[in-house]
Design an enzyme around this catalytic site. Structure first.
Site, PDB file in Angstrom:
ATOM      1  N   HIS A 216       0.835  -1.205   0.000  1.00  0.00           N
ATOM      2  CA  HIS A 216       0.000   0.000   0.000  1.00  0.00           C
ATOM      3  C   HIS A 216       0.865   1.249   0.000  1.00  0.00           C
ATOM      4  O   HIS A 216       2.050   1.220   0.381  1.00  0.00           O
ATOM      5  CB  HIS A 216      -0.932   0.012   1.229  1.00  0.00           C
ATOM      6  CG  HIS A 216      -0.212   0.104   2.534  1.00  0.00           C
ATOM      7  ND1 HIS A 216       0.271   1.276   3.062  1.00  0.00           N
ATOM      8  CD2 HIS A 216       0.100  -0.864   3.443  1.00  0.00           C
ATOM      9  CE1 HIS A 216       0.846   1.067   4.212  1.00  0.00           C
ATOM     10  NE2 HIS A 216       0.762  -0.244   4.478  1.00  0.00           N
ATOM     11  N   CYS A 233       3.145  -4.689   6.880  1.00  0.00           N
ATOM     12  CA  CYS A 233       2.772  -4.472   5.478  1.00  0.00           C
ATOM     13  C   CYS A 233       3.979  -3.998   4.669  1.00  0.00           C
ATOM     14  O   CYS A 233       5.063  -3.753   5.212  1.00  0.00           O
ATOM     15  CB  CYS A 233       1.651  -3.439   5.383  1.00  0.00           C
ATOM     16  SG  CYS A 233       0.025  -4.104   5.812  1.00  0.00           S
TER      17      CYS A 233
END
Length: 260
Positions: A216, A233
Site C-alpha cells: 500500500h 505491510c
C-alpha cells in the site's frame, strides 16, 4: 780538296744512319714503354659494393600504464544509466546514497550478480555502463518483494514493468517471507484497523493473516524508508502504488523473500 769532300759526305751518311736507328728503336719499343691506343682509353672504375645504410630505429617510448579508476569516478554516469533503465536512484548527482544502493542491489539481482546493499564497485560500473536495456526476467508474472534490497519488481508478461522502492516490516513486525495472491483490492485511502490515523492508499492484500498484509501507499512518501520500517505491510511510494494497483488483478502472485 777531294779528300775533304769525301769526309763531309761520310759524315752526312753517318748522321742519317744514326737518325734511322733512332726511328727504328722508337718504332720497336715494347708496350710497356709506349702505351697502346687501347690502354690509353680511360676506363671507368668498377664501383665497390658498399653495404646499405642500416636505418636508425626510432626511439621507442614505453606506453604509460592505464590508471585504474576508482568506482567513484563512474558514479554519476552509473546513476544516469540506472535511472534511464528504470532503477530508481533518487537524486542523480554522483553521490551513492542509500537510495542509489537500493538501485544497485536491484541491478545485481536482476542481472544474476551477487545480491548485496554495498556501494558501487568497478564490476557494477562496467555492468551498468555496458547495458542498453533491462534484462529479461526469469520469473513468472507477478509482484516480487526483495527485503534485502528493499525493492519490489512488477513483472508483466516477460518484462519488468516497474522497479520501486519499498519499506517492509521493522524489527518485531517483520513481513513474513511467503508467497500469496492478491485477494482484495481497496482503492483510495482507508484507516488502518490497528493503528489510528495510519492511512493506507490503494491497498493490495495478498496474505490472509490477521490482520491482512498488503502492499500500500502511505500518507507521505517519506514513510517509505530505505530500510524496514512498517508494521508488517509493504509500503510503496506514490504514485507508483497507484499505477501498480490499476494494473494488478485479483489472483496476481505476490512473493516476499530475502533478509535485510
Amino acid at each position: 780538296m777531294s779528300r775533304r769532300r769525301g769526309l763531309v759526305a761520310g759524315s752526312v751518311v753517318l748522321s742519317f744512319v744514326l737518325v734511322g736507328c733512332s726511328d727504328v728503336a722508337a718504332s720497336e719499343s715494347s708496350p710497356s714503354d709506349t702505351p697502346s691506343s687501347a690502354s690509353s682509353t680511360p676506363t671507368s672504375a668498377t664501383p665497390s659494393s658498399t653495404p646499405s645504410a642500416t636505418p636508425t630505429p626510432a626511439p621507442t617510448t614505453k606506453p604509460k600504464p592505464k590508471v585504474k579508476q576508482k568506482p567513484q569516478y563512474y558514479a554519476l554516469r552509473v546513476e544516469r544509466q540506472l535511472d534511464k533503465l528504470g532503477y530508481p536512484v533518487g537524486d542523480v548527482d554522483g553521490d551513492i546514497t542509500a537510495r542509489a544502493k537500493q538501485a544497485l542491489c536491484a541491478w545485481r539481482e536482476t542481472n544474476g550478480m551477487p545480491v548485496s546493499r554495498k556501494g558501487l564497485t568497478l564490476n557494477d560500473a562496467y555492468s551498468v555502463l555496458n547495458a542498453t536495456k533491462r534484462p529479461t526476467p526469469t520469473r513468472e508474472p507477478g509482484i516480487y518483494v526483495n527485503k534485502t534490497c528493499q525493492v519490489a519488481y512488477q513483472i508483466v508478461g516477460k518484462a519488468y514493468k516497474r522497479i520501486v522502492w519499498v519499506s517492509t516490516g521493522a524489527p518485531g513486525y517483520e513481513t513474513p517471507n511467503r508467497t500469496g495472491k492478491v485477494w482484495r483490492k481497496w482503492a483510495g485511502a482507508h484507516e488502518s484497523s490497528l493503528y489510528p490515523e495510519a492511512y493506507m492508499y490503494d491497498s493490495l492484500y495478498f496474505l490472509r493473516d490477521r490482520p491482512g498484509i498488503a502492499l500500500h501507499g502511505s500518507r507521505v512518501n517519506s514513510l517509505v524508508k530505505s530500510y524496514p520500517a512498517s508494521h508488517r505491510c509493504v509500503r510503496v511510494t506514490r504514485p507508483e502504488i497507484n499505477q501498480i494497483f490499476k494494473e494488478t488483478s485479483i489472483g496476481t502472485k505476490v512473493q516476499v523473500y530475502g533478509d535485510y
